[in-house]
Design an enzyme around this catalytic site. Structure first.
Site, PDB file in Angstrom:
ATOM      1  N   ASP A   1     -12.167 -12.256   3.265  1.00  0.00           N
ATOM      2  CA  ASP A   1     -11.123 -11.247   3.367  1.00  0.00           C
ATOM      3  C   ASP A   1     -10.632 -11.090   4.804  1.00  0.00           C
ATOM      4  O   ASP A   1      -9.491 -10.698   5.038  1.00  0.00           O
ATOM      5  CB  ASP A   1     -11.661  -9.910   2.857  1.00  0.00           C
ATOM      6  CG  ASP A   1     -10.553  -8.969   2.424  1.00  0.00           C
ATOM      7  OD1 ASP A   1      -9.453  -9.451   2.122  1.00  0.00           O
ATOM      8  OD2 ASP A   1     -10.796  -7.747   2.383  1.00  0.00           O
TER       9      ASP A   1
ATOM     10  N   CYS B   1       0.841  -1.205   0.000  1.00  0.00           N
ATOM     11  CA  CYS B   1       0.000   0.000   0.000  1.00  0.00           C
ATOM     12  C   CYS B   1       0.872   1.249   0.000  1.00  0.00           C
ATOM     13  O   CYS B   1       1.996   1.244   0.511  1.00  0.00           O
ATOM     14  CB  CYS B   1      -0.909  -0.008   1.235  1.00  0.00           C
ATOM     15  SG  CYS B   1      -2.299   1.153   1.122  1.00  0.00           S
TER      16      CYS B   1
END
Length: 372
Positions: free
Chosen positions: A273, A9
């Site tokens: 997830d 990220c």
């Protein structure tokens, strides 16, 4: 759901649940997904006989994989969609690196974009920082990206993590969102780290705080709906729909885990997830057929483990709406009569909310049912 850049990220958010998951795996990051893996993910999953299919890209930050990767995804989808299914594309982004080129691509290929924004600038910048730089915050850049999506008529919604500060300031945040004309919103409760006592972090969301947040937000939403301003807040839409006999589309509001395929960058498959952990790995799209992956899911009993409810839930007047909530949040007290069955951590907050809002939700359900 595909993780093109694993947990990589360009931002560092203090409460990131995926960073926490990665830290609890033998291999934290799987890097960038190869085109070969992408091809196998799409090829194997499109063998299902279905009339619609959703390909959702998340992270980390999925745009770090670069635009050509997503162009390949479209190419493979066209190539392997032999059943003629309707294909839906979605992408969740932190909005930190979007460009005109990205926005044009999203518009031209009908992507639904989720943009992560945590309230006003001061609140957003408290826990969401640029990765690897000395810059102070990310809010201004994210807002620029939202304006870019609007410029190109890209369909988008706003996703907000409900942590301590967003919960305590939701009236201010809602007013700000309304001024931005953000009419499609999702609010998801912040998760404390796995295997840690909840409520100990600066961002931690306490049950009572979550209950007051839901009450305040519902007041604001209800007032706007009664004025004819049909703002979409996913959680409330599902509750009202449930009172109308409609099955909720959000798995946390169905009360049991749903059938999902989460593909990490190396092709590894997980059932959710929130559970991209070694113990729940179902196989790999590069080597395993979908039938084998499904057989592994069955052998691990991932779906079934969310079915048993705490004793308090079974006698609760709000069970038909709450249904025990997301399994990931069932970290509260153990059920007296069932080993390993726990109460939802936010139970007290949900009770506060349903006691406060249920009559008005029923009223809205009746009005919608009558077409008003």
């Amino acid at each position: 759901m595909i993780k093109p850049a694993s947990g990589l990220c360009n931002m560092k958010c203090d409460y990131c649940f995926y960073c926490d998951e990665a830290a609890n795996r033998q291999q934290a990051s799987f890097g960038l997904m190869s085109e070969k893996t992408l091809k196998n993910v799409i090829r194997r999953t499109l063998t299902q006989v279905t009339d619609h299919y959703t390909l959702s890209f998340q992270g980390g930050e999925p745009t770090l994989r670069g635009l050509p990767f997503f162009e390949k995804a479209l190419e493979y989808t066209r190539q392997y969609n032999q059943n003629g299914a309707q294909i839906h594309f979605a992408l969740q982004t932190n909005g930190f690196a979007l460009t005109d080129e990205w926005a044009r691509f999203f518009r031209d290929n009908h992507f639904l974009i989720g943009v992560s924004v945590d309230g006003t600038k001061a609140i957003h910048d408290t826990f969401r920082h640029p990765a690897g730089t000395s810059a102070d915050g990310t809010f201004e850049r994210v807002i620029e990206s939202v304006r870019l999506l609007e410029k190109y008529d890209v369909e988008y919604n706003i996703l907000t993590v409900v942590h301590k500060l967003t919960a305590e300031n939701i009236r201010e945040i809602y007013g700000f969102y309304r001024k931005q004309h953000w009419d499609y919103m999702q609010f998801i409760p912040c998760l404390d780290p796995l295997a840690e006592e909840p409520g100990r972090k600066p961002y931690s969301l306490l049950p009572e705080t979550y209950g007051r947040f839901l009450m305040d937000l519902f007041d604001l939403w209800y007032e706007d709906v009664k004025k004819g301003q049909m703002l979409y807040i996913r959680q409330f839409e599902n509750y009202v729909g449930m009172l109308m006999g409609v099955r909720p589309e959000a798995c946390d509001q169905r009360g049991h885990c749903g059938l999902q395929y989460v593909a990490e960058a190396d092709g590894s498959v997980y059932p959710c997830d929130f559970y991209a952990l070694d113990e729940w790995r179902l196989g790999n799209f590069n080597t395993d057929r979908l039938t084998v992956i499904d057989e592994t899911r069955l052998s691990k009993h991932f779906l079934e483990r969310s079915d048993p409810l705490h004793e308090d839930c079974r006698s609760c007047p709000w069970l038909s709406l709450c249904r025990g909530g997301c399994f990931r949040c069932r970290t509260g007290d153990l059920s007296p009569d069932q080993p390993d069955v726990r109460l939802n951590y936010f139970c007290k907050g949900y009770r506060m909310f349903f006691e406060y809002s249920s009559e008005r939700m029923k009223e809205l359900a009746d009005e919608f049912r009558k077409g008003r």
